[in-house]
Structure formats: structure tokens, C-alpha cells
Design a protein around this motif. Structure first.
Motif, PDB file in Angstrom:
ATOM      1  N   CYS A  66       0.852  -1.192   0.000  1.00  0.00           N
ATOM      2  CA  CYS A  66       0.000   0.000   0.000  1.00  0.00           C
ATOM      3  C   CYS A  66       0.886   1.239   0.000  1.00  0.00           C
ATOM      4  CB  CYS A  66      -0.954   0.025   1.205  1.00  0.00           C
ATOM      5  SG  CYS A  66      -0.166   0.309   2.798  1.00  0.00           S
ATOM      6  N   HIS A  68       1.988   5.023   1.401  1.00  0.00           N
ATOM      7  CA  HIS A  68       2.062   5.514   2.787  1.00  0.00           C
ATOM      8  C   HIS A  68       1.179   6.740   3.029  1.00  0.00           C
ATOM      9  CE1 HIS A  68       5.170   7.764   0.656  1.00  0.00           C
ATOM     10  NE2 HIS A  68       5.019   8.711   1.563  1.00  0.00           N
ATOM     11  N   GLU A  69       0.672   7.344   1.941  1.00  0.00           N
ATOM     12  CA  GLU A  69      -0.231   8.483   2.136  1.00  0.00           C
ATOM     13  C   GLU A  69      -1.683   8.008   2.024  1.00  0.00           C
ATOM     14  OE1 GLU A  69       0.531  11.381   3.061  1.00  0.00           O
ATOM     15  OE2 GLU A  69       2.627  11.675   2.528  1.00  0.00           O
ATOM     16  N   ASP A  70      -2.601   8.803   2.575  1.00  0.00           N
ATOM     17  CA  ASP A  70      -4.018   8.409   2.567  1.00  0.00           C
ATOM     18  C   ASP A  70      -4.634   8.477   1.174  1.00  0.00           C
ATOM     19  OD1 ASP A  70      -3.813   8.136   5.241  1.00  0.00           O
ATOM     20  OD2 ASP A  70      -4.775  10.050   5.741  1.00  0.00           O
ATOM     21  N   SER A  79      -3.980   3.051  -1.768  1.00  0.00           N
ATOM     22  CA  SER A  79      -3.858   3.385  -0.346  1.00  0.00           C
ATOM     23  C   SER A  79      -4.390   2.257   0.536  1.00  0.00           C
ATOM     24  CB  SER A  79      -4.632   4.668  -0.040  1.00  0.00           C
ATOM     25  OG  SER A  79      -6.029   4.393  -0.064  1.00  0.00           O
ATOM     26  N   LYS A 112       4.610   2.911   5.464  1.00  0.00           N
ATOM     27  CA  LYS A 112       3.471   2.148   4.956  1.00  0.00           C
ATOM     28  C   LYS A 112       2.782   1.388   6.099  1.00  0.00           C
ATOM     29  CE  LYS A 112       5.179   1.625   0.254  1.00  0.00           C
ATOM     30  NZ  LYS A 112       5.327   0.718  -0.879  1.00  0.00           N
ATOM     31  N   ARG A 114       2.672   2.258   9.167  1.00  0.00           N
ATOM     32  CA  ARG A 114       1.934   3.261   9.947  1.00  0.00           C
ATOM     33  C   ARG A 114       0.589   3.558   9.271  1.00  0.00           C
ATOM     34  NH1 ARG A 114       4.694   9.027  10.903  1.00  0.00           N
ATOM     35  NH2 ARG A 114       5.968   7.784  12.299  1.00  0.00           N
ATOM     36  N   ALA A 115       0.624   3.743   7.932  1.00  0.00           N
ATOM     37  CA  ALA A 115      -0.611   4.024   7.192  1.00  0.00           C
ATOM     38  C   ALA A 115      -1.565   2.837   7.282  1.00  0.00           C
ATOM     39  CB  ALA A 115      -0.278   4.323   5.728  1.00  0.00           C
ATOM     40  N   LYS A 118      -3.205   2.648  10.734  1.00  0.00           N
ATOM     41  CA  LYS A 118      -4.110   3.797  10.864  1.00  0.00           C
ATOM     42  C   LYS A 118      -5.434   3.509  10.137  1.00  0.00           C
ATOM     43  CE  LYS A 118      -4.283   8.488   9.323  1.00  0.00           C
ATOM     44  NZ  LYS A 118      -3.653   9.300   8.303  1.00  0.00           N
ATOM     45  N   ALA A 119      -5.355   2.814   9.015  1.00  0.00           N
ATOM     46  CA  ALA A 119      -6.568   2.506   8.247  1.00  0.00           C
ATOM     47  C   ALA A 119      -7.308   1.290   8.810  1.00  0.00           C
ATOM     48  CB  ALA A 119      -6.193   2.245   6.789  1.00  0.00           C
TER      49      ALA A 119
END
Ligand SMILES: O=C(CO)COP(=O)(O)O
Length: 254
Positions: A66, A68-70, A79, A112, A114-115, A118-119
């Protein structure tokens, strides 16, 4: 303390809509198994596979990477939220085919991860040394650095998994020896418990040339919590043999 064994299939850049039959066959053939099963199809199949298996399927689905940004102007990327939206619950990160083929640094893998958490996705983060690094006696140093730099603090308290995949064992038919796996797993457990505390015991998987005829031997090794399977996960018959040869649970070693 015990945990369910996790058998995961990484389809890599393989599979068309016609391959959904294999996914259905995997689901049907494992409906009575308590082993945790995950399939990582290519992005193009994720939503269709999720629909084909249905909302209550025991098969967990995951993306193979994925961003790393939303969201934003990142042509060709996907994402973590988009993976979740398409039916994924997990995401593979830091696979050696991305670390080496796409020059992905550990720091990017950490962003990634972390993203992903978070999701709301469970990351399955891969680490592993090349043959050159092993020959030079660098295996421990490489694995320690990859673990230190690819696992962000954001993973504390979250569900995640780590797969040891020696690069030289992937797709070569040359599986790591029992001693090599035991040694790498001891190091991985030590680094993770130093970082996240003794209480925290993520699933540790082995990947690299796991096949129906060698899976049982790998999966009985101390501390091996499952397998990440490439080529042998593409055909339901092979993948089911691996699933059925797995112990239902394994001991979580500290
Ligand atoms: O890369 C792998 C899984 O992620 C392993 O691939 P193979 O099982 O084909 O060696």
C-alpha cells in the motif's frame, strides 16, 4: 500461551478473474479448519475475491502493498483505505520483491506500516537476507536493521505479523534449513521483544519455497507460527495440502 497457526498465500502478479475458482476451492476445502488462512491476491482481484467468498468467509484477504499516504496524486498506487474498501483486512509490506525490485527502503516500509494500522489493516511485514549477505555473515545484522527500521512505534498494541523470507529461498525450491530458520526466528523474537516488550508476540511466519511436501516439517519448528506461501498457493489443491499439514495451534515462545 498458544495461537492459531496462520497460513498465508501470496499470489504475487498472478491470477485473472478465472482464478476466483481457486479461491472458492480454497475456502470450500478449508471450511472445517481452525487454522487462520489469508490470501493476498493482486489488487485487480481483491474486490471480486471478497465478493466471491462472501462477507462471512473464514479466508482473510490482503493487499500486496500500500502507499504511505491516505490519498493524492500517486499514479499507479493504492492506499490502505482503498484496500480495506475492496475487502482487505491485511497488507503485505516490505516483501523482498519490493525491497529489491523497487528499491524500497526500510523507512518507507515503516511509513506504509503506519498508514496500514491507521486505516485498520493488519500489516504482514517481510524481512530476509540475500545469499550474498548470508555468505558474508551479515544475516543477523541485516535482519536486525530491517526489523528496527521497518517496524514503526505505531505498531505497539496493534495486531501485526512478521515473515522471515530469506531472499535466496524465494521461488528457488531451496528452502532454508531447520537450523537457519530456528536461528533467524530466535533473533527476530529477541529484537521484537526488546522493541515492543515481552508481552507482545506477533505471528512469526516462514516464507520461501514452502510446498506441500515440506510444509509440515517447517511448521513444526519451535516458534514458527505459520507460513507465507508463494507459488504453491496458486493452486487450491497444493495450498489446501499445506493448510491441512499445519498444526492447528502453535506455542508462542518468549
Ligand atoms: O515470496 C514468497 C511468499 O511471499 C515465497 O514464494 P515461493 O513460495 O514461491 O518461494
Amino acid at each position: 500461551m498458544t495461537s492459531h497457526t496462520l497460513i498465508a498465500g501470496n499470489w504475487k502478479m498472478n491470477g485473472l478473474l478465472s482464478s476466483l475458482d481457486e479461491a472458492r476451492a480454497i475456502a470450500e476445502g478449508s471450511s472445517d479448519s481452525v487454522v487462520k488462512i489469508a490470501v493476498f491476491p493482486p489488487f485487480t482481484l481483491l474486490h471480486a475475491m471478497s465478493e466471491a467468498l462472501g462477507p462471512d468467509s473464514h479466508i482473510l484477504l490482503g493487499g500486496q502493498d500500500c502507499h504511505h499516504e491516505d490519498n493524492g496524486a500517486y499514479t499507479g498506487d493504492v492506499s490502505a483505505a482503498q484496500l480495506l474498501d475492496a475487502g482487505a483486512r491485511m497488507v503485505l509490506l516490505g516483501h523482498s520483491e519490493r525491497r529489491h525490485g523497487h528499491k524500497e527502503a526500510c523507512e518507507l516500509v515503516a511509513l506504509k506500516a503506519r498508514a496500514a494500522v491507521k486505516a485498520g489493516l493488519e500489516p504482514l511485514i517481510c524481512v530476509g537476507e540475500t545469499l550474498e549477505q548470508r555468505k558474508e555473515g551479515l544475516t543477523h545484522a541485516v535482519l536486525s536493521k530491517q526489523l528496527r527500521d521497518s517496524l514503526p512505534d505505531d505498531l505497539i498494541g496493534k495486531a501485526f505479523h512478521v515473515s522471515y523470507e530469506p531472499v535466496w529461498a524465494i521461488g528457488t525450491g531451496m528452502i532454508a534449513t531447520d537450523d537457519q530458520i530456528i536461528d533467524a526466528f530466535a533473533l527476530i523474537r529477541r529484537v521484537i521483544s526488546e522493541r515492543f516488550g515481552d508481552e507482545f508476540k506477533p505471528h512469526l511466519l516462514y516464507g520461501g519455497s514452502v510446498k506441500p511436501d515440506n510444509a509440515a516439517e517447517v511448521l513444526r519448528l519451535e516458534g514458527v507460527g505459520g507460513a507465507l506461501v508463494g507459488g504453491a498457493s496458486l493452486k487450491a489443491a497444493d495450498f489446501l495440502k499445506i493448510i491441512h499439514s499445519a498444526p492447528l495451534v502453535h506455542e508462542l515462545k518468549s
